[in-house]
Design a protein around this motif. Structure first.
Motif, PDB file in Angstrom:
ATOM      1  N   GLN A   1       0.828  -1.204   0.000  1.00 24.66           N
ATOM      2  CA  GLN A   1       0.000   0.000   0.000  1.00 24.66           C
ATOM      3  C   GLN A   1       0.863   1.255   0.000  1.00 24.66           C
ATOM      4  O   GLN A   1       1.932   1.289   0.609  1.00 24.66           O
ATOM      5  N   ALA A   2       0.384   2.280  -0.675  1.00 22.72           N
ATOM      6  CA  ALA A   2       1.055   3.571  -0.636  1.00 22.72           C
ATOM      7  C   ALA A   2       0.970   4.124   0.779  1.00 22.72           C
ATOM      8  O   ALA A   2      -0.016   3.913   1.482  1.00 22.72           O
ATOM      9  N   LEU A   3       2.011   4.851   1.206  1.00 29.80           N
ATOM     10  CA  LEU A   3       2.043   5.358   2.574  1.00 29.80           C
ATOM     11  C   LEU A   3       0.823   6.201   2.909  1.00 29.80           C
ATOM     12  O   LEU A   3       0.307   6.154   4.018  1.00 29.80           O
ATOM     13  N   GLY A   4       0.335   6.991   1.956  1.00 29.02           N
ATOM     14  CA  GLY A   4      -0.833   7.834   2.189  1.00 29.02           C
ATOM     15  C   GLY A   4      -2.088   7.041   2.490  1.00 29.02           C
ATOM     16  O   GLY A   4      -3.004   7.536   3.130  1.00 29.02           O
ATOM     17  N   LYS A   5      -2.150   5.788   2.018  1.00 29.40           N
ATOM     18  CA  LYS A   5      -3.310   4.933   2.294  1.00 29.40           C
ATOM     19  C   LYS A   5      -3.064   4.024   3.493  1.00 29.40           C
ATOM     20  O   LYS A   5      -4.003   3.544   4.112  1.00 29.40           O
TER      21      LYS A   5
END
Length: 151
Positions: A44-48
């Motif tokens: 997962q992307a860090l923002g998610k």
């Protein structure tokens, strides 16, 4: 005390220790708890993966003894971030306490065999035995809140 499924934000520890040193030994401190997404995957992307949990006060429903969170401004309309603030209740595994007060206040209840309830029992005991629970708003860590119990 820290649960094993936490990730620490940079600079999370110093404000907790500073507050402990400046407060009576009967003051239990804890950080703001932000969120690690569930299900957790490293792809997962860090923002998610990581998100703000907001600045909240712990609470519990007296009739059901169910723990929950509410925004600090629902509890204290004049609150200004990043002030430290008192909270009526806390989670049972993310807090800092002096060892002497931990032992004096009774530690974990050895009769509780599994997760759940220790946070309410400890919150009531701390407040009714002369203690205080505070959230240090400039200290943050991320916690993985599971959707269901692992057992």
């Amino acid at each position: 005390f820290l649960e094993p499924h936490c990730i620490f934000a940079p600079g999370w520890l110093e404000p907790l220790l500073a507050r402990m040193m400046a407060s009576p030994k009967s003051t239990v401190v804890m950080p703001v708890i932000d969120v690690i997404s569930d299900p957790y995957t490293q792809e997962q992307a860090l923002g998610k993966l990581y998100s703000s949990g907001g600045v909240n006060v712990g609470k519990f429903e007296v009739n059901t003894l169910t723990f929950g969170w509410t925004g600090v401004r629902n509890y204290n309309k004049s609150y200004q971030e990043p002030d430290v603030f008192a909270t009526p209740a806390m989670p049972g595994g993310i807090f800092a306490i002096w060892k002497s007060y931990w032992e004096e206040s009774g530690t974990y209840d050895k009769g509780m065999g599994e997760w759940g309830g220790e946070n309410i029992e400890m919150s009531v005991r701390i407040w009714t035995c002369g203690g205080r629970i505070e959230i240090v708003a400039c200290s943050h860590l991320f916690h993985w809140f599971r959707l269901k119990r692992p057992y």
